[in-house]
Write a protein that holds these residues in place. Structure first.
Motif, mmCIF file in Angstrom:
data_model
loop_
_atom_site.group_PDB
_atom_site.id
_atom_site.type_symbol
_atom_site.label_atom_id
_atom_site.label_comp_id
_atom_site.label_asym_id
_atom_site.label_seq_id
_atom_site.Cartn_x
_atom_site.Cartn_y
_atom_site.Cartn_z
ATOM 1 N N ALA A 71 51.864 4.584 44.822
ATOM 2 C CA ALA A 71 53.239 5.097 44.844
ATOM 3 C C ALA A 71 53.528 5.677 46.221
ATOM 4 O O ALA A 71 52.628 6.182 46.900
ATOM 5 N N THR A 72 54.788 5.585 46.628
ATOM 6 C CA THR A 72 55.220 6.184 47.888
ATOM 7 C C THR A 72 56.484 6.991 47.623
ATOM 8 O O THR A 72 57.451 6.473 47.071
ATOM 9 N N MET A 73 56.445 8.245 47.995
ATOM 10 C CA MET A 73 57.604 9.107 47.843
ATOM 11 C C MET A 73 58.143 9.465 49.218
ATOM 12 O O MET A 73 57.385 9.786 50.132
ATOM 13 N N SER A 74 59.455 9.375 49.377
ATOM 14 C CA SER A 74 60.077 9.799 50.628
ATOM 15 C C SER A 74 61.202 10.767 50.318
ATOM 16 O O SER A 74 61.920 10.609 49.323
ATOM 17 N N MET A 75 61.323 11.790 51.139
ATOM 18 C CA MET A 75 62.383 12.773 50.946
ATOM 19 C C MET A 75 63.058 13.060 52.274
ATOM 20 O O MET A 75 62.412 13.441 53.249
#
Length: 318
Positions: A76-80
């Motif tokens: 998974a990759t989370m970007s904010m």
């Protein structure tokens, strides 16, 4: 009240940043380097695809719920994206834009997790970067160990499995899909070049408040030395937020999640600022802090075929 682990995790990270900013009067950001290790893995489990082939006859959410329950490993990759504006007591203004990217790999049974986070911040013409890595695994004797690195040194020790669960990408995604009945199908949209069903769900103000509370917002406020009562009052005025979920048309696995937390975080920040101003009195002057934008997205891939990794020996040596 429905569980919203995904949103709670993001709020926890963001509130921590804003609590530090309010408590110190200083605004800073940074970003990391990330490394990826890839090993050959088993073929992913076959997705549970209904017999019907016509798009209108497929209950994509129901199929995604079934598929999600069978996931044993996942990338998974989370970007904010975040914009923070601060004004000091003398009226001097500062605007900071930052991008946080978190690459995660999770294995269940036995539990093993890796997170590599990078934050790049733009403060005027100055760019700041920082990085952090977190590894965790459960040994044969049932003990779970966690190791943290800032890129230069390591810290490690026994970990509380329940606390680590909030960072489990599989658990977060499964809990989100589990409340599929609350989502409404909006249509089809491309995700990484593939067709996907797009669903939306608007949280009520009360649901959003409960998510914020479960994120540990009051703990962060207390740790920063701020007044919890001011925060609780601010949360009473929080706005509901909308979250989106995309389900791949071919595999019927959830592949993307997105939410705009700007309105909710504005209420949180307002409570923090009021608390600081009350404590400082006239010395607070024109001090202010706001988040004109906080948006996050998370993508999921390599179901039951996650990128394997080993915990570095130098981590275990500390």
């Amino acid at each position: 009240m429905m569980k919203k682990r995904m949103l709670a995790l993001i709020f926890a990270v963001t509130v921590s940043l804003s609590a530090v900013a309010c408590g110190s009067g200083d605004v800073s950001t940074s970003a990391p380097e990330s490394s990826t290790q890839t090993e050959e893995a088993e073929e992913p489990a076959e997705a549970a695809v209904p017999e019907e082939t016509e798009a209108e006859e497929i209950d994509a959410m129901a199929a995604a719920q079934e598929n999600a329950e069978s996931i044993t490993s996942m990338d998974a990759t989370m970007s904010m994206e975040m914009v923070m504006e601060a004004t000091d007591k003398d009226g001097q203004q500062q605007r900071m834009e930052s991008l946080m990217v978190m690459d995660m790999v999770t294995f269940n049974d036995p539990f093993k997790m890796k997170m590599e986070m990078s934050i790049t911040g733009q403060d005027g013409e100055e760019t700041q970067e920082t990085s952090m890595g977190v590894y965790a695994e459960t040994a044969d004797d049932g003990t779970t160990m966690m190791y943290l690195t800032d890129g230069e040194s390591w810290q490690g020790g026994a970990a509380n499995v329940r606390e680590l669960e909030q960072y489990n990408a599989i658990t977060n995604m499964v809990d989100t899909v589990a409340v599929g009945y609350a989502f409404t199908l909006e249509g089809m949209e491309a995700v990484d070049g593939a067709n996907a069903y797009k669903y939306a769900h608007k949280l009520t103000a009360e649901e959003t408040k409960q998510v914020l509370m479960s994120s540990g917002v009051l703990d962060n406020v207390a740790a920063a030395g701020l007044d919890e009562s001011a925060m609780e009052s601010a949360l009473d005025n929080v706005e509901g937020i909308t979250e989106y979920l995309w389900i791949d048309e071919a595999s019927l696995y959830p592949v993307k999640y997105e939410a705009d937390m700007t309105p909710a975080m504005e209420a949180v920040t307002k409570g923090m600022v009021e608390s600081v101003k009350e404590e400082m009195g006239e010395e607070a002057g024109a001090m202010d802090l706001s988040f004109p934008m906080i948006k996050m997205s998370m993508t999921f891939s390599n179901f039951n075929n996650a990128t394997d990794f080993t915990i570095p020996e130098e981590a275990k040596a500390n």
